[in-house]
Design an enzyme around this catalytic site. Sequence first.
Site, PDB file in Angstrom:
ATOM      1  CB  ILE A 168      12.420  -8.577 -19.092  1.00 21.12           C
ATOM      2  CG1 ILE A 168      11.643  -7.918 -18.234  1.00 21.12           C
ATOM      3  CG2 ILE A 168      13.087  -7.365 -20.126  1.00 21.12           C
ATOM      4  CD1 ILE A 168      11.982  -6.970 -17.305  1.00 21.12           C
ATOM      5  CB  CYS A 193      -0.730  -0.046   1.238  1.00 22.35           C
ATOM      6  SG  CYS A 193      -1.942  -1.484   1.682  1.00 22.35           S
ATOM      7  CG  ASP A 250      -0.506  -8.824   6.565  1.00 27.23           C
ATOM      8  OD1 ASP A 250      -1.250  -8.398   5.861  1.00 27.23           O
ATOM      9  OD2 ASP A 250       0.723  -8.560   6.283  1.00 27.23           O
TER      10      ASP A 250
END
Length: 669
Positions: free
Chosen positions: A299, A2, A104
């Site tokens: 990639i 976040c 959590d």
Amino acid sequence: MCGIAGIFANSPERNIDSQILVNMAAIMHHRGPDNYGYCNPKQVGIGMSHARLSIIDLNEARGRQPFILHGGQIIFAHNGEFYDYQRLRGELTMQGVRFETKSDSEIVPHLYLQTGMDHTLRQLRGEFAFSLYDEQTDTLYLVRDRFGIKPLYWSQTANHIVFGSEIKAILAHPEVTPAFDSQGLFHQLIQVMVPGTTAFKGVHQVEPGHMLKITRRNSEFQVETIKYWDMHFPVPAERARHDDEYYITGVRDQLLQAVQLRLNADVPVGCYLSGGIDSCSILGLASAISQEPIRAFTISFDDEAYDEASIAAEMAHAVGAEQDVLKLNADLLYDNFARTIWHTERTIYNTLAVAKLMMSQHVTHHHYKVVLTGEGSDELFAGYPAFRKDMFLHGMEGLHAEQAAEWQHTLSESNKLFQGAMLPKDEYVSSAINRKVGFTPSCLQPWLGCSDLARQLLNDERRAELADYEPGEAIAARLDENYLKDRHPLDKAQYVWIKTMLEGQILTWGGDRVDMANSMEARPAFLDHHLAEFAATIPPELRIRGNNEKYVLKEAMKHLLPTTLYERQKFAFMAPPAHTDDKKWQKLKALFARYASPEQLKQAGLINADYLQYLMEKQENSETPAADKIQIDAILNHVLGVMLLHHHFIEQDLSQLAHDKAQQLGWVV
């Protein structure tokens, strides 16, 4: 994962503006697009906000942060993941603690109330940055994980401590005036940062393994920086010697557990996969644990000298993974350069950062929020060519001169592409670092060796201000002698890399910032601190056995790796530099024309336009040596990055930009 932000006033009577808190979260919407929350109780003088990316406990109402617990005594906001949290929840429940969510994150405030902050930090396992306010002691804690996987910045104004997961959140506060710090600017041009610093005046980082304890007393802040963990390589007297199998089995067991814990999520989990043994080991273990095929994201570059897609495909086939290859060319890399700098908030020396940003975008487009990655392996098991160089030069007493010369030649030949970047093209000695470490580690030499170029690139005023500044001295001052004294030279080299390049490069513009730019969480299993603490006990001669780097890891993973990978020497993962392809070079020049024209350089007052032009011409000269071109390529990327930082963060009004973003999202209070 976040984004967190907050404001701590110097007096409880200073109420925190709700919309400013929300604006700070809104400008980091990319970190948490699933939900947002804020709190700022009256007559407390503290406010926090949170932009949420839902991975554990997808219930939006139940998992919303900040948490306000224990009758309002505790306010808490968290960015990251805590592993093994179910065990801790179980233990706390047995002690009578009642949880309000399945998240959590909620274990931290309850652990803190039960045992205090010191004991809480010893219990936490994972990557995290969090803020916790305790009204009873009128104290704010800002805490960052052991290696600095998750970012956390802070600044002090006349009346507030302002903090956030990204610098842009701090600059969104109207009391914070964006300006370059001259020393920070200098370090943007030479790649390596001084731990705890940024490019911006008055904006600091909480260092890895540290917490800030900020107590409010009589309208003043008492700011205490406390180290709670560091990478501890044993001194010779502490080092117990076991047989090879002990270390091989230990690494295998610890890494297996680290991978198993990081597969825990309420959303699908994939893996990044290159042609190195690090990501291949992670994929191999994850595939062995998972009951379903793992999707592996690779990639691929349009230059065969730098492309590892075919080797990665061999590993994917061996474990039955679903390989997803993203092919990148000059258009994609340079068209997204400016956007990448907005997210990294620091300069980059190579477009690998852009490539990783494009990959995280690709991953989210395929509806994945989480991937396991191989970062940290080279740091723990001495995989970088600079470590081998230091081992040959300083760590092999009694090594026959002919054997040493042969190994050095092999190292140089296998890493020609990176001479001037991953390896120094010329020896650079910092007397201050020599005094602290005993020698100047090879990992720092390419960048400190750019100091003269960087000084000439600065405009006259900035150069005069830094006339007596020695970057090596500033870095040495931040290295803890207690973790260097009496250590083996390889231990010292790895410790210095972990304190500088790992946090400031690998985990920043190669990790969190370009991953979270597209709301994607990366989980580097090698940086599990239980594994790291075990790896530190491995004798140096087993980390690098002769000319074979990462010996113990290779043996631990031998049963998982195809023969090609097991026998392959370390190959640094980089994007092709601009000078290797005329199309890339023209793209880079176009970016300079757009963001670093002579008029823009003059207006910004940062870069010497004449010396920049000299470097551009030198780069186009066919007689310039290859190693010089690699170094100049890095410097030019840094100059462009400086001008983009100026464009993004100095020229723009970020408080207004954040407000507009909140309005656009409908985050209006």
